[in-house]
Motif scaffolding. Sequence first.
Motif, short mmCIF file in Angstrom:
data_model
loop_
_atom_site.label_atom_id
_atom_site.label_comp_id
_atom_site.label_asym_id
_atom_site.label_seq_id
_atom_site.Cartn_x
_atom_site.Cartn_y
_atom_site.Cartn_z
N SER A 130 0.84 -1.19 0.00
CA SER A 130 0.00 0.00 0.00
C SER A 130 0.88 1.24 0.00
CB SER A 130 -0.94 0.01 1.21
OG SER A 130 -0.22 0.10 2.41
N LYS A 228 -11.69 -14.06 4.85
CA LYS A 228 -11.78 -13.18 3.69
C LYS A 228 -12.39 -11.85 4.11
CE LYS A 228 -11.99 -16.63 -0.03
NZ LYS A 228 -12.73 -17.07 -1.24
N ILE A 248 -2.02 -9.57 4.97
CA ILE A 248 -3.23 -9.68 4.14
C ILE A 248 -2.79 -9.72 2.69
CG2 ILE A 248 -5.38 -8.56 3.42
CD1 ILE A 248 -5.48 -7.23 6.17
N VAL A 250 -4.06 -9.33 -1.23
CA VAL A 250 -5.13 -8.77 -2.05
C VAL A 250 -4.85 -9.13 -3.51
CG1 VAL A 250 -6.34 -6.67 -2.76
CG2 VAL A 250 -5.40 -6.84 -0.44
N PHE A 267 -5.95 -1.21 3.98
CA PHE A 267 -6.78 -1.79 2.93
C PHE A 267 -8.22 -1.33 3.11
CE2 PHE A 267 -9.85 -5.19 1.89
CZ PHE A 267 -9.71 -5.20 0.52
N HIS A 282 -11.67 -7.04 -6.09
CA HIS A 282 -10.54 -7.70 -5.46
C HIS A 282 -11.02 -8.68 -4.39
CE1 HIS A 282 -8.57 -4.16 -7.17
NE2 HIS A 282 -7.42 -4.83 -7.08
N GLU A 283 -10.15 -9.57 -4.06
CA GLU A 283 -10.38 -10.45 -2.92
C GLU A 283 -9.25 -10.23 -1.94
OE1 GLU A 283 -10.56 -15.15 -2.73
OE2 GLU A 283 -12.46 -14.25 -3.35
N ALA A 284 -9.59 -10.14 -0.67
CA ALA A 284 -8.58 -9.91 0.37
C ALA A 284 -8.68 -11.04 1.39
CB ALA A 284 -8.81 -8.57 1.05
N CYS A 286 -6.71 -13.03 4.78
CA CYS A 286 -5.69 -13.01 5.83
C CYS A 286 -4.78 -14.22 5.67
CB CYS A 286 -6.35 -13.02 7.21
SG CYS A 286 -7.33 -11.54 7.58
N TYR A 316 -1.83 0.84 -4.85
CA TYR A 316 -0.80 -0.08 -4.39
C TYR A 316 0.48 0.13 -5.18
CZ TYR A 316 -4.64 -2.52 -2.08
OH TYR A 316 -5.70 -2.81 -1.28
#
Length: 357
Positions: A130, A228, A248, A250, A267, A282-284, A286, A316
């Motif tokens: 980030s 998620k 995390i 992404v 995020f 997007h998918e985030a 852990c 990002y």
Amino acid sequence: MICEDGQVCHGSVSNGDAFGELALLSGKECDLSVISRTDRAVLWRLGQDVFRNVVARQKRNEDADIIKVIRKVELFQDLSEMHIQKFAECVTRVRFDEGEVIVRKGEAGEAFYIIESGSVKVYDIGIGDSVSTDHVLEAGDSFGENALLMDEPRTASAMALTDVTTLVMDRSTFETCIGELRDLIDLSSRRKALKTLPIFAGAEDMTEAEYSRLAECMKEICIKEGTKLANIGKPYPKKVWFVRKGQIIVYGNKSGKIYNLLSGDYFGEKSILGDADHPSSHEAVCEDNVTAWVLNKEDIESVIVDLDRLGTAGSYRKSKQTTNIITGLVDIKKHRVLGQGGFGKVWLVESVATGEP
């Protein structure tokens, strides 16, 4: 010459130099001899009582100056006089020249800094991908506490923009004194995290009172590995995560780009600016157990009222990995065995989502 047991071993002193102060401070007999190297030497002698009074007066003046500085620090304004004096006894003045790097990202955190005078730029914030906004600190501000609180490497670098004088407390003293200050330092850390977030750094006329109220709204949560935080195609959760500890990941279904967010990264700020039903691209996930501060959109609106005041969302850093993401066996299709070794079989597979090997 300064000698021990008749042997020259401690060098020499000349005009303007002094010696013997350690014996005056400790009250012990001096175990060194001083021998004149010239036919005639003129010395000024200061008795022990006078010397100790001078040192004590100088120490009181320095402590008074330090206490004045600490009283002006927002972080300590609610502390009692006793606690301020206790804190003042534990810090040391350290000066840095203009352009000198005070702390470097990635180094172990060994000290906490209060700026007495000068300006310091905090930059290269966050370990992951980030992008945060650089932050300039002035007299009365502090930095360096996060690495000590979390026992992790520095997540940003700090450089002196001018000649800077700081009050420094080392790790062991910090950990001893931190009990009464932990909540105050934690709140200060949250304010600083908000100021590096692009949507707040670029906001119109954000006041310190608003930053403080937002910081109070931030909640620290622990999130289990594999959770998620965002799902592709589903509405964004209306909140921002500030990563304190953990990782995390992404990624997006189309771009295949992957971003690693670590301590100091954030995020979700785009969800604060987006429409309520805007689907996530997007998918985030852990990657491990994560500790994070979380700030909800509703709390942001309750403080600043008009979201149009906010700046634009950040981005990002350039992706470090552009291959398509395989998150589990269900995401791949096996074709044939390419070989076999000590670790088992090696398969040729393709991504179910993209069809690419």
